[in-house]
Design a protein around this motif. Structure first.
Motif, mmCIF file in Angstrom:
data_model
loop_
_atom_site.group_PDB
_atom_site.id
_atom_site.type_symbol
_atom_site.label_atom_id
_atom_site.label_comp_id
_atom_site.label_asym_id
_atom_site.label_seq_id
_atom_site.Cartn_x
_atom_site.Cartn_y
_atom_site.Cartn_z
ATOM 1 N N LEU A 52 0.837 -1.200 0.000
ATOM 2 C CA LEU A 52 0.000 0.000 0.000
ATOM 3 C C LEU A 52 0.873 1.252 0.000
ATOM 4 C CD1 LEU A 52 -2.719 1.427 0.103
ATOM 5 C CD2 LEU A 52 -2.759 1.037 2.581
ATOM 6 N N SER A 53 1.931 1.256 0.791
ATOM 7 C CA SER A 53 2.850 2.402 0.829
ATOM 8 C C SER A 53 3.462 2.649 -0.549
ATOM 9 C CB SER A 53 3.961 2.174 1.856
ATOM 10 O OG SER A 53 3.429 2.048 3.154
ATOM 11 N N GLU A 58 3.642 5.610 -5.736
ATOM 12 C CA GLU A 58 3.593 5.504 -7.192
ATOM 13 C C GLU A 58 2.382 6.202 -7.807
ATOM 14 O OE1 GLU A 58 3.421 1.723 -10.079
ATOM 15 O OE2 GLU A 58 5.027 1.639 -8.584
ATOM 16 N N ASP A 59 1.196 5.973 -7.232
ATOM 17 C CA ASP A 59 -0.051 6.456 -7.847
ATOM 18 C C ASP A 59 -0.802 7.506 -7.037
ATOM 19 O OD1 ASP A 59 0.207 4.911 -10.102
ATOM 20 O OD2 ASP A 59 -1.027 3.269 -9.367
ATOM 21 N N GLY A 60 -0.341 7.807 -5.845
ATOM 22 C CA GLY A 60 -1.077 8.738 -4.986
ATOM 23 C C GLY A 60 -2.266 8.042 -4.341
ATOM 24 N N LEU A 61 -3.123 8.829 -3.726
ATOM 25 C CA LEU A 61 -4.303 8.283 -3.061
ATOM 26 C C LEU A 61 -5.449 8.136 -4.041
ATOM 27 C CD1 LEU A 61 -4.105 10.351 0.223
ATOM 28 C CD2 LEU A 61 -3.747 7.894 0.000
ATOM 29 N N ASN A 62 -6.276 7.131 -3.816
ATOM 30 C CA ASN A 62 -7.459 6.925 -4.639
ATOM 31 C C ASN A 62 -8.441 8.067 -4.366
ATOM 32 O OD1 ASN A 62 -9.909 6.103 -5.725
ATOM 33 N ND2 ASN A 62 -9.641 3.967 -5.157
ATOM 34 N N PRO A 63 -8.759 8.873 -5.380
ATOM 35 C CA PRO A 63 -9.652 10.019 -5.154
ATOM 36 C C PRO A 63 -11.080 9.627 -4.792
ATOM 37 C CG PRO A 63 -9.196 9.751 -7.491
ATOM 38 C CD PRO A 63 -8.324 8.773 -6.771
ATOM 39 N N PHE A 64 -11.429 8.363 -4.978
ATOM 40 C CA PHE A 64 -12.774 7.901 -4.654
ATOM 41 C C PHE A 64 -12.878 7.368 -3.227
ATOM 42 C CE2 PHE A 64 -12.302 7.343 -9.260
ATOM 43 C CZ PHE A 64 -13.281 8.227 -9.675
ATOM 44 N N GLU A 65 -11.759 7.324 -2.518
ATOM 45 C CA GLU A 65 -11.760 6.793 -1.154
ATOM 46 C C GLU A 65 -11.112 7.790 -0.204
ATOM 47 O OE1 GLU A 65 -10.080 2.887 -0.984
ATOM 48 O OE2 GLU A 65 -11.676 2.025 -2.186
ATOM 49 N N MET A 66 -11.874 8.771 0.190
ATOM 50 C CA MET A 66 -11.360 9.762 1.137
ATOM 51 C C MET A 66 -11.502 9.245 2.565
ATOM 52 S SD MET A 66 -12.682 13.392 -0.329
ATOM 53 C CE MET A 66 -14.127 12.857 -1.208
ATOM 54 N N PRO A 67 -10.522 9.520 3.415
ATOM 55 C CA PRO A 67 -10.670 9.139 4.822
ATOM 56 C C PRO A 67 -11.902 9.791 5.451
ATOM 57 C CG PRO A 67 -8.400 9.734 4.359
ATOM 58 C CD PRO A 67 -9.212 10.113 3.146
ATOM 59 N N ILE A 68 -12.544 9.060 6.345
ATOM 60 C CA ILE A 68 -13.660 9.596 7.123
ATOM 61 C C ILE A 68 -13.107 9.908 8.510
ATOM 62 C CG2 ILE A 68 -15.874 9.036 8.210
ATOM 63 C CD1 ILE A 68 -16.481 7.255 5.772
ATOM 64 N N ASN A 84 -7.567 4.312 7.961
ATOM 65 C CA ASN A 84 -6.442 4.196 8.892
ATOM 66 C C ASN A 84 -5.207 3.553 8.262
ATOM 67 O OD1 ASN A 84 -7.049 5.101 11.790
ATOM 68 N ND2 ASN A 84 -8.927 4.055 11.186
ATOM 69 N N ARG A 85 -5.390 2.597 7.381
ATOM 70 C CA ARG A 85 -4.236 1.955 6.741
ATOM 71 C C ARG A 85 -3.494 2.962 5.863
ATOM 72 N NH1 ARG A 85 -5.382 -1.562 3.086
ATOM 73 N NH2 ARG A 85 -3.483 -2.753 3.297
ATOM 74 N N ARG A 86 -4.240 3.724 5.064
ATOM 75 C CA ARG A 86 -3.614 4.725 4.185
ATOM 76 C C ARG A 86 -2.906 5.805 4.992
ATOM 77 N NH1 ARG A 86 -8.922 6.199 1.423
ATOM 78 N NH2 ARG A 86 -9.710 4.808 3.012
ATOM 79 N N VAL A 87 -3.590 6.303 6.017
ATOM 80 C CA VAL A 87 -3.007 7.356 6.850
ATOM 81 C C VAL A 87 -1.764 6.829 7.569
ATOM 82 C CG1 VAL A 87 -3.401 8.858 8.848
ATOM 83 C CG2 VAL A 87 -5.162 8.651 7.074
ATOM 84 N N THR A 88 -1.816 5.598 8.054
ATOM 85 C CA THR A 88 -0.654 4.992 8.707
ATOM 86 C C THR A 88 0.541 4.956 7.759
ATOM 87 O OG1 THR A 88 -1.940 3.655 10.262
ATOM 88 C CG2 THR A 88 0.241 2.840 9.703
ATOM 89 N N CYS A 89 0.317 4.495 6.535
ATOM 90 C CA CYS A 89 1.413 4.415 5.559
ATOM 91 C C CYS A 89 2.034 5.789 5.322
ATOM 92 C CB CYS A 89 0.909 3.833 4.240
ATOM 93 S SG CYS A 89 0.500 2.076 4.333
ATOM 94 N N ILE A 90 1.199 6.790 5.140
ATOM 95 C CA ILE A 90 1.722 8.138 4.884
ATOM 96 C C ILE A 90 2.481 8.660 6.096
ATOM 97 C CG2 ILE A 90 1.085 10.539 4.414
ATOM 98 C CD1 ILE A 90 -1.267 9.357 2.740
ATOM 99 N N LYS A 91 1.945 8.439 7.279
ATOM 100 C CA LYS A 91 2.637 8.890 8.499
ATOM 101 C C LYS A 91 4.001 8.207 8.651
ATOM 102 C CE LYS A 91 -1.129 10.512 11.430
ATOM 103 N NZ LYS A 91 -0.562 11.642 12.132
ATOM 104 N N GLU A 116 9.986 7.396 -0.279
ATOM 105 C CA GLU A 116 9.842 8.854 -0.259
ATOM 106 C C GLU A 116 8.419 9.241 -0.644
ATOM 107 O OE1 GLU A 116 12.065 11.055 0.786
ATOM 108 O OE2 GLU A 116 13.457 9.423 1.227
ATOM 109 N N CYS A 117 7.760 9.954 0.239
ATOM 110 C CA CYS A 117 6.378 10.380 0.013
ATOM 111 C C CYS A 117 6.292 11.887 0.263
ATOM 112 C CB CYS A 117 5.444 9.631 0.965
ATOM 113 S SG CYS A 117 3.719 10.106 0.835
ATOM 114 N N ASN A 118 5.651 12.596 -0.635
ATOM 115 C CA ASN A 118 5.544 14.047 -0.471
ATOM 116 C C ASN A 118 4.111 14.509 -0.196
ATOM 117 O OD1 ASN A 118 4.401 13.632 -2.936
ATOM 118 N ND2 ASN A 118 5.816 14.903 -4.095
ATOM 119 N N ILE A 119 3.304 13.623 0.347
ATOM 120 C CA ILE A 119 1.928 14.000 0.695
ATOM 121 C C ILE A 119 1.937 14.626 2.085
ATOM 122 C CG2 ILE A 119 -0.413 13.147 1.166
ATOM 123 C CD1 ILE A 119 0.128 10.917 -0.886
#
Length: 198
Positions: A52-53, A58-68, A84-91, A116-119
Motif C-alpha cells: 500500500l505504501s 507511485e499512484d497517490g491516493l485513490n480520489p474515490f476513497e477519502m478518509p472519514i 487508517n491503513r492509508r493514513v498509517t502508511c503516509i505517516k 519517499e512520500c511528499n503527501i
C-alpha cells in the motif's frame, strides 16, 4: 441526513484511531495504533502495508476513497474512522519516518521508512459527531450489507478487469477463445452468456 464537510487536513492533524475495529485490543495512543496495524489477524499485514505504501508513492491516493474523520476536542486532532491503513502508511513515510518506538516493535517498517512520500495533507470527509462517522464506517465494511454496502467483485469480474488492463489469465483466455470460436457448440456459448462461466 447526516452532516459532513470536505476538508483538506494536514497529516500531522490526523490521528490513527486507537479503537480501530481491526485490532484485537484497543491501542493506548497513535503510535500503538500504528504498531497494531501490523498485527491484525487477517491477511499478511506487513506485506500489505508495504504494498500500500509503494502504491501511494507511485499512484497517490485513490480520489474515490477519502478518509472519514471526526474532530476530537480532547486530542485537538481528527480521529480517522475510515482510511487508517492509508493514513498509517503516509505517516510512516513522513511524520514518523525513522521512529524508533515503531521500529523496535515492527522491524519490517524499515522498508516503509525507505520510501519517499511528499503527501502533506489529505482531502477528508469530516463528520461532526462520531456516531455519524461510525454509521458510514459500518456501511462500508459490512460487504454488500443488503445492497447499501460495497459489493465485492466475484472471481469472473476480477478476471475481466485484469484482462482489461493487460493481465489476462489462462482461464479467461480459454473462455474468450471458446466464445469467439465458430466451432464452439451454441448451447455452451448460450450457457456461458447466461451463467457465471467460472
Amino acid at each position: 441526513m447526516r452532516n459532513y464537510e470536505y476538508k483538506l487536513i494536514s497529516i500531522s492533524e490526523l490521528y490513527v484511531n486507537p479503537e480501530n475495529y481491526r485490532y484485537i485490543n484497543d491501542a493506548n495512543d497513535e503510535i500503538d495504533a500504528i504498531i497494531c496495524m501490523f498485527n491484525v489477524m487477517t491477511g499478511t499485514p506487513t506485506k500489505e502495508m508495504l504494498n500500500l505504501s509503494k502504491d501511494i508513492v507511485e499512484d497517490g491516493l485513490n480520489p474515490f476513497e477519502m478518509p472519514i474523520v471526526c474532530f476530537d476536542e480532547d486530542l485537538k486532532k481528527y480521529v480517522v474512522y475510515e482510511g487508517n491503513r492509508r493514513v498509517t502508511c503516509i505517516k510512516l513515510m513522513t511524520q514518523y519516518k525513522g521512529n524508533d518506538r515503531i521500529l523496535e516493535k515492527v522491524p519490517f517498517v524499515s522498508e516503509i521508512y525507505k520510501l519517499e512520500c511528499n503527501i502533506n495533507e489529505i482531502q477528508c470527509v469530516v463528520y461532526y459527531n462520531t456516531d455519524d462517522a461510525k454509521h458510514f464506517l459500518y456501511k462500508i465494511h459490512q460487504d454488500v450489507n443488503g445492497g447499501i454496502g460495497r459489493k465485492q467483485w466475484d472471481y469472473q469480474a476480477k478476471m475481466k478487469a485484469d484482462a482489461a488492463i493487460g493481465n489476462k489469465s489462462r482461464a479467461y483466455s480459454i473462455v474468450e477463445f471458446l466464445k469467439e470460436n465458430p466451432k464452439t457448440d451454441k448451447s455452451l456459448v448460450k450457457a456461458m452468456d447466461t451463467n457465471r462461466w467460472i
